[in-house]
Design an enzyme around this catalytic site. Structure first.
Site, PDB file in Angstrom:
ATOM      1  N   HIS A   1      46.445  19.851 -62.734  1.00 39.18           N
ATOM      2  CA  HIS A   1      45.638  19.545 -63.927  1.00 39.18           C
ATOM      3  C   HIS A   1      44.146  19.579 -63.588  1.00 39.18           C
ATOM      4  CE1 HIS A   1      49.369  17.253 -65.249  1.00 39.18           C
ATOM      5  NE2 HIS A   1      49.122  18.000 -66.299  1.00 39.18           N
TER       6      HIS A   1
ATOM      7  N   VAL B   1      49.466  26.408 -60.206  1.00 41.72           N
ATOM      8  CA  VAL B   1      48.903  25.785 -58.992  1.00 41.72           C
ATOM      9  C   VAL B   1      50.090  25.296 -58.163  1.00 41.72           C
ATOM     10  CG1 VAL B   1      47.432  23.940 -58.097  1.00 41.72           C
ATOM     11  CG2 VAL B   1      46.833  25.091 -60.254  1.00 41.72           C
TER      12      VAL B   1
ATOM     13  N   MET C   1      49.760  15.565 -70.926  1.00 42.54           N
ATOM     14  CA  MET C   1      50.502  14.327 -71.195  1.00 42.54           C
ATOM     15  C   MET C   1      50.163  13.300 -70.113  1.00 42.54           C
ATOM     16  SD  MET C   1      54.069  15.312 -72.959  1.00 42.54           S
ATOM     17  CE  MET C   1      54.985  15.608 -71.465  1.00 42.54           C
TER      18      MET C   1
ATOM     19  N   SER D   1      54.001  16.961 -63.018  1.00 42.82           N
ATOM     20  CA  SER D   1      54.067  15.488 -63.049  1.00 42.82           C
ATOM     21  C   SER D   1      55.476  15.023 -62.701  1.00 42.82           C
ATOM     22  CB  SER D   1      53.692  14.979 -64.434  1.00 42.82           C
ATOM     23  OG  SER D   1      52.429  15.503 -64.790  1.00 42.82           O
ATOM     24  N   ARG D   2      56.474  15.844 -63.028  1.00 42.26           N
ATOM     25  CA  ARG D   2      57.867  15.429 -62.778  1.00 42.26           C
ATOM     26  C   ARG D   2      58.258  15.556 -61.302  1.00 42.26           C
ATOM     27  NH1 ARG D   2      58.667  17.446 -68.415  1.00 42.26           N
ATOM     28  NH2 ARG D   2      59.432  15.662 -69.607  1.00 42.26           N
TER      29      ARG D   2
ATOM     30  N   HIS E   1      47.637  15.587 -61.853  1.00 41.05           N
ATOM     31  CA  HIS E   1      47.712  15.908 -60.429  1.00 41.05           C
ATOM     32  C   HIS E   1      46.703  17.022 -60.155  1.00 41.05           C
ATOM     33  CE1 HIS E   1      49.957  19.192 -62.115  1.00 41.05           C
ATOM     34  NE2 HIS E   1      50.853  18.351 -62.608  1.00 41.05           N
TER      35      HIS E   1
ATOM     36  N   ALA F   1      49.528  11.691 -66.294  1.00 46.84           N
ATOM     37  CA  ALA F   1      50.143  11.789 -64.955  1.00 46.84           C
ATOM     38  C   ALA F   1      49.520  12.992 -64.242  1.00 46.84           C
ATOM     39  CB  ALA F   1      51.659  11.892 -65.042  1.00 46.84           C
TER      40      ALA F   1
HETATM   41  O1  PAF Z   1      52.249  20.976 -71.268  1.00 47.36           O
HETATM   42  C1  PAF Z   1      52.131  19.795 -71.642  1.00 47.36           C
HETATM   43  O2  PAF Z   1      51.717  18.907 -70.888  1.00 47.36           O
HETATM   44  C2  PAF Z   1      52.513  19.427 -73.073  1.00 47.36           C
HETATM   45  O3  PAF Z   1      53.608  20.167 -73.505  1.00 47.36           O
HETATM   46  C3  PAF Z   1      51.354  19.530 -74.056  1.00 47.36           C
HETATM   47  C4  PAF Z   1      50.854  20.962 -74.190  1.00 47.36           C
HETATM   48  C5  PAF Z   1      50.200  18.634 -73.604  1.00 47.36           C
HETATM   49  C6  PAF Z   1      51.789  19.072 -75.454  1.00 47.36           C
HETATM   50  O4  PAF Z   1      52.203  17.742 -75.434  1.00 47.36           O
END
Ligand code: PAF
Length: 278
Positions: free
Chosen positions: A34, A176, A27, A186-187, A31, A29
């Site tokens: 990711h 991680v 989604m 992200s939060r 870091h 944002a």
């Molecule tokens: O884990 C996430 O970031 C979300 O739930 C996903 C898998 C991208 C679906 O929107």
């Protein structure tokens, strides 16, 4: 790196590929957690395969009182991270591209979604399954990487792939953590500096508790550890079977200790492995 803004563009890109295609759904944002996921995807794809990262803040997985509107969307830095980590393409659909105004079909997993985050966030996993199914259909990956931080999400996606026969291999990636133990998310950006200093104590409490013998003692000890963190409000602390997510009754099954905790504006989730206990 190619930017694909429509499903048609994504399918055209896909049609020219005959080796592995590895999807990292996000989604945004992004870091360093990711980034590690994307690098892992790069390793799975190998030199002849391709990595596609989707960035889509999916409205259907947010509850009416949740943070859809305020969810961070730092696109320029997301694209820089995606490129740096070795992605070949980024899929950036609009909401209109992903959802028809009169949509009436969703994907609902009904067993694993009934517990943990699914209990406190009704409809969340239906939104996740629906969007992940659509991301699979739009990008047609051979493999898809999901982080173990969202342990329940990973279990549900595996179930969806199994039950709906998606030809996609799910590749889990370990949590991680920052140097002090806080799971990257992200939060975490919602935490004040003071809350950020307190947040690793959730993982500390979970790690300490995970050494105890019975699931009951683990949950009790972890709950009391988290309650000592100033301002922390527990949503849940549960010891579950690692695959069925049923409550863990003993240490003869591999388990997972899972917690969701509100700290200021952030709802933090984390989980730790509970190995067999001899
Ligand atoms: O884990 C996430 O970031 C979300 O739930 C996903 C898998 C991208 C679906 O929107």
């Amino acid at each position: 790196m190619k930017t694909l803004k429509t499903i048609a563009a994504s399918r055209r890109w896909r049609a020219g590929l005959d080796s592995k295609v590895v999807l990292v759904p996000t989604m945004g944002a992004l870091h360093h957690g990711h980034e590690a996921l994307i690098r892992h995807a790069r390793g799975i794809a190998g030199p002849s395969g391709s990595v596609v990262v989707s960035i889509f803040v999916n409205p259907t997985q947010f509850g009416p009182k949740e943070d859809f509107a305020s969810y961070p969307r730092p696109l320029a830095s997301d694209l820089a991270i995606t490129r740096r980590a070795g992605a070949d393409a980024v899929f950036l659909p609009s909401i209109g591209e992903m959802y028809a105004a009169d949509k009436s079909v969703t994907v609902n997993e009904s067993l694993l979604s009934a517990t943990l985050c699914g209990r406190s966030r009704p409809g969340h996993f239906e939104g996740v399954c629906s969007v992940v199914a659509k991301l699979f259909l739009a990008t047609q990956p051979t493999h898809a990487v999901f982080g173990e931080k969202d342990w329940q999400q990973l279990a549900i996606i595996r179930r969806m792939v199994r039950d709906l026969l998606f030809p996609v291999t799910i590749e889990p990636f370990p949590i991680v953590r920052d140097a002090d133990g806080l799971a990257t998310s992200s939060r975490n950006a919602y935490l004040t500096p003071a809350e950020r200093n307190l947040a690793p104590r959730i993982f500390d409490a979970m790690t300490q508790a995970s050494k105890l013998k019975t699931p009951q003692a683990i949950v009790k000890n972890c709950t009391s550890g988290i309650k000592k963190i100033p301002g922390a409000q527990i949503d849940y602390v549960e010891a579950v079977d690692a695959s069925t997510l049923h409550p863990l009754s003993n240490r003869k099954q591999i388990g997972r200790l899972a917690a969701a905790v509100f700290l200021g504006k952030a709802r933090l989730i984390d989980n730790v492995h509970l190995p067999l206990f001899a």
